[in-house]
Design a protein around this motif. Structure first.
Motif, mmCIF file in Angstrom:
data_model
loop_
_atom_site.group_PDB
_atom_site.id
_atom_site.type_symbol
_atom_site.label_atom_id
_atom_site.label_comp_id
_atom_site.label_asym_id
_atom_site.label_seq_id
_atom_site.Cartn_x
_atom_site.Cartn_y
_atom_site.Cartn_z
ATOM 1 N N UNK A 66 0.928 -1.158 -0.061
ATOM 2 C CA UNK A 66 0.165 -0.125 0.038
ATOM 3 C C UNK A 66 1.012 1.145 0.017
ATOM 4 N N UNK A 67 2.043 1.095 -0.130
ATOM 5 C CA UNK A 67 3.054 2.301 -0.321
ATOM 6 C C UNK A 67 3.062 2.921 -1.759
ATOM 7 N N UNK A 68 2.759 4.090 -1.890
ATOM 8 C CA UNK A 68 2.704 4.873 -3.369
ATOM 9 C C UNK A 68 4.025 5.836 -3.389
ATOM 10 N N UNK A 69 5.115 5.640 -2.670
ATOM 11 C CA UNK A 69 6.208 6.539 -2.781
ATOM 12 C C UNK A 69 7.300 5.790 -2.562
ATOM 13 N N UNK A 70 8.217 5.609 -3.558
ATOM 14 C CA UNK A 70 9.503 4.970 -3.420
ATOM 15 C C UNK A 70 10.542 5.887 -3.498
ATOM 16 N N UNK A 71 11.366 5.478 -2.629
ATOM 17 C CA UNK A 71 12.695 6.613 -2.417
ATOM 18 C C UNK A 71 13.731 5.541 -2.992
ATOM 19 N N UNK A 72 14.373 5.683 -4.079
ATOM 20 C CA UNK A 72 15.548 4.815 -4.705
ATOM 21 C C UNK A 72 16.928 5.608 -4.653
ATOM 22 N N UNK A 73 17.974 4.911 -4.302
ATOM 23 C CA UNK A 73 19.288 5.363 -4.537
ATOM 24 C C UNK A 73 19.879 5.520 -5.922
ATOM 25 N N UNK A 74 19.445 4.633 -6.650
ATOM 26 C CA UNK A 74 20.209 4.529 -8.055
ATOM 27 C C UNK A 74 18.990 4.677 -9.092
ATOM 28 N N UNK A 75 19.396 4.855 -10.217
ATOM 29 C CA UNK A 75 18.314 5.185 -11.407
ATOM 30 C C UNK A 75 17.386 3.917 -11.370
ATOM 31 N N UNK A 76 16.119 4.568 -11.982
ATOM 32 C CA UNK A 76 15.106 3.643 -12.283
ATOM 33 C C UNK A 76 15.044 3.324 -13.799
ATOM 34 N N UNK A 77 15.654 4.103 -14.820
ATOM 35 C CA UNK A 77 15.371 3.843 -16.170
ATOM 36 C C UNK A 77 16.797 3.607 -16.808
ATOM 37 N N UNK A 78 17.819 3.167 -15.968
ATOM 38 C CA UNK A 78 19.029 2.256 -16.568
ATOM 39 C C UNK A 78 20.058 3.313 -17.008
ATOM 40 N N UNK A 79 20.168 4.633 -16.675
ATOM 41 C CA UNK A 79 21.110 5.717 -16.848
ATOM 42 C C UNK A 79 21.331 6.668 -15.927
ATOM 43 N N UNK A 80 22.310 7.264 -15.681
ATOM 44 C CA UNK A 80 22.637 8.120 -14.539
ATOM 45 C C UNK A 80 21.507 9.240 -14.525
ATOM 46 N N UNK A 81 21.245 9.902 -15.382
ATOM 47 C CA UNK A 81 20.151 11.032 -15.569
ATOM 48 C C UNK A 81 18.691 10.713 -15.729
ATOM 49 N N UNK A 82 18.464 9.115 -15.601
ATOM 50 C CA UNK A 82 16.992 8.578 -15.727
ATOM 51 C C UNK A 82 16.532 9.105 -17.104
ATOM 52 N N UNK A 83 17.007 9.201 -17.994
ATOM 53 C CA UNK A 83 16.412 9.717 -19.200
ATOM 54 C C UNK A 83 15.793 8.816 -20.047
ATOM 55 N N UNK A 84 14.464 8.682 -20.153
ATOM 56 C CA UNK A 84 13.889 7.443 -20.698
ATOM 57 C C UNK A 84 13.944 7.226 -22.219
ATOM 58 N N UNK A 85 14.920 8.211 -22.755
ATOM 59 C CA UNK A 85 14.862 8.152 -24.282
ATOM 60 C C UNK A 85 16.433 7.854 -24.422
ATOM 61 N N UNK B 7 17.945 5.024 -24.787
ATOM 62 C CA UNK B 7 17.858 4.320 -25.981
ATOM 63 C C UNK B 7 16.165 4.391 -26.421
ATOM 64 N N UNK B 8 15.972 4.888 -27.778
ATOM 65 C CA UNK B 8 15.012 5.274 -28.233
ATOM 66 C C UNK B 8 13.828 3.782 -28.146
ATOM 67 N N UNK B 9 12.766 3.994 -27.848
ATOM 68 C CA UNK B 9 11.720 3.034 -28.124
ATOM 69 C C UNK B 9 12.086 1.731 -27.355
ATOM 70 N N UNK B 10 12.476 2.309 -25.676
ATOM 71 C CA UNK B 10 12.904 1.026 -25.147
ATOM 72 C C UNK B 10 11.599 0.364 -24.454
ATOM 73 N N UNK B 11 11.557 -0.833 -24.799
ATOM 74 C CA UNK B 11 10.223 -1.531 -24.488
ATOM 75 C C UNK B 11 10.274 -1.814 -23.059
ATOM 76 N N UNK B 12 11.428 -2.011 -22.319
ATOM 77 C CA UNK B 12 11.286 -2.185 -20.836
ATOM 78 C C UNK B 12 11.025 -1.009 -20.235
ATOM 79 N N UNK B 13 11.628 0.213 -20.533
ATOM 80 C CA UNK B 13 11.114 1.445 -19.867
ATOM 81 C C UNK B 13 10.036 1.828 -20.204
ATOM 82 N N UNK B 14 9.218 1.508 -21.179
ATOM 83 C CA UNK B 14 7.722 1.872 -21.286
ATOM 84 C C UNK B 14 6.800 0.961 -20.444
ATOM 85 N N UNK B 15 7.209 -0.419 -20.372
ATOM 86 C CA UNK B 15 6.437 -1.248 -19.700
ATOM 87 C C UNK B 15 6.651 -0.929 -18.076
#
Length: 302
Positions: free
Chosen positions: A98-117, A119-127
């Protein structure tokens, strides 16, 4: 691990202008087990972030990566999860809690700046974005600032779990522990930090007492700088470039040095800090349940 220099930008600005979001999330999904917390806690995500920044006594960090990666600062917090990586499994576990706030130390989208693009059209990021939206979970990265706590909370959390606080000075990653040998030290580290396997360079029978602990991935230059400056018996690191620090240690030993190396893995070296964050933050947030989830080792050892 790397700690950026500070500068004068507003705390609100670094959250609002740098956030990389999966889209605006309305507060609609709330676990029945935690439904009461929405009214009991009455904190928004932004209020929690502001409280952390205030209690930490932080000066704003320019170009910080400590921004929202999904969700909204206006979301009412129903529970908080701290973790190293907001993996798919951690997201699902947070939703079950029931927790809706995650505090994470490292990236969520696999690069330091968490740029979702990145890698263009990254299916894992989209999911992953779709999953965060489904559960209306906000993710905030707490990387640059947590390393600026006094003492560094990531290092402190690890030293605490290793039962080395009596030898910890706080302003240096190098400390002297009671004399032991490398083999016994390896077993102590594995047991204390719940690590199944470690990579080691050195003679397991060699004596050691002077330890330099560098969690995360500060880079070969910092690792070798400390090895040269502090002359530890053992350099303990999170991860490294094998062609940098590992080769330095190998050649140093071939030239007669007794310095040894223990590689913990990035997650295991810094996760105790995110676990310690619960202890640090919980007394400051009445009515909000804070839970640590260890995302674990992604590797299978064969």
């Amino acid at each position: 691990m790397k700690k950026p220099a500070s500068n004068s930008i507003t705390r609100r600005r670094f959250i609002s202008t740098s956030a990389i979001c999966a889209g605006g999330l309305a507060l609609t999904y709330v676990s029945p087990a935690f439904a009461g917390n929405v009214l009991a806690a009455r904190y928004t995500v932004q209020q929690v972030i502001d409280l952390i920044l205030k209690e930490g006594g932080f000066s704003p960090v320019p170009n910080t990566v400590d921004t929202l990666k999904s969700g909204s600062g206006d979301a009412i917090v129903t529970g908080i999860v701290t973790t190293m990586f907001a993996t798919i499994d951690v997201i699902k576990q947070a939703a079950k809690l029931g927790a809706n706030f995650i505090i994470a130390h490292e990236p969520t989208f696999y690069n330091h700046s968490d740029d979702p693009n990145w890698v263009n059209n990254n299916s894992v990021v989209q999911q992953k974005q779709a999953l965060l939206k489904k559960y209306n979970i906000t993710v905030w990265r707490f990387h640059d600032y947590i390393h600026r706590l006094k003492p560094d909370a990531v290092e402190y959390g690890s030293i605490k779990k290793l039962n080395w606080l009596p030898y910890f000075k706080g302003d240096s990653p190098t400390l002297s522990i009671p004399p032991t040998n490398l083999g016994a030290l390896v077993q102590h580290v594995k047991t204390s930090l719940s690590i199944a396997h470690l990579r080691v360079i050195g003679d397991l029978k060699q004596p050691c007492s002077r330890i330099t602990y560098l969690p995360g991935a500060p880079g070969g230059k910092m690792q070798v700088d400390f090895a040269e400056r502090d002359k530890p018996d053992v350099l303990i690191v999170g991860e490294l470039s094998e062609w940098e620090t590992a080769e330095y240690i190998r050649d140093a030993r071939l030239l007669g040095s007794k310095i040894a190396l223990i590689i913990l893995g990035h997650n295991f070296s810094e996760d105790p800090g995110m676990d310690y964050l619960v202890e640090w933050l919980q007394p400051k947030l009445s009515g909000v349940k804070i839970t640590h989830i260890n995302c674990g080792d992604p590797f299978v050892w064969m």
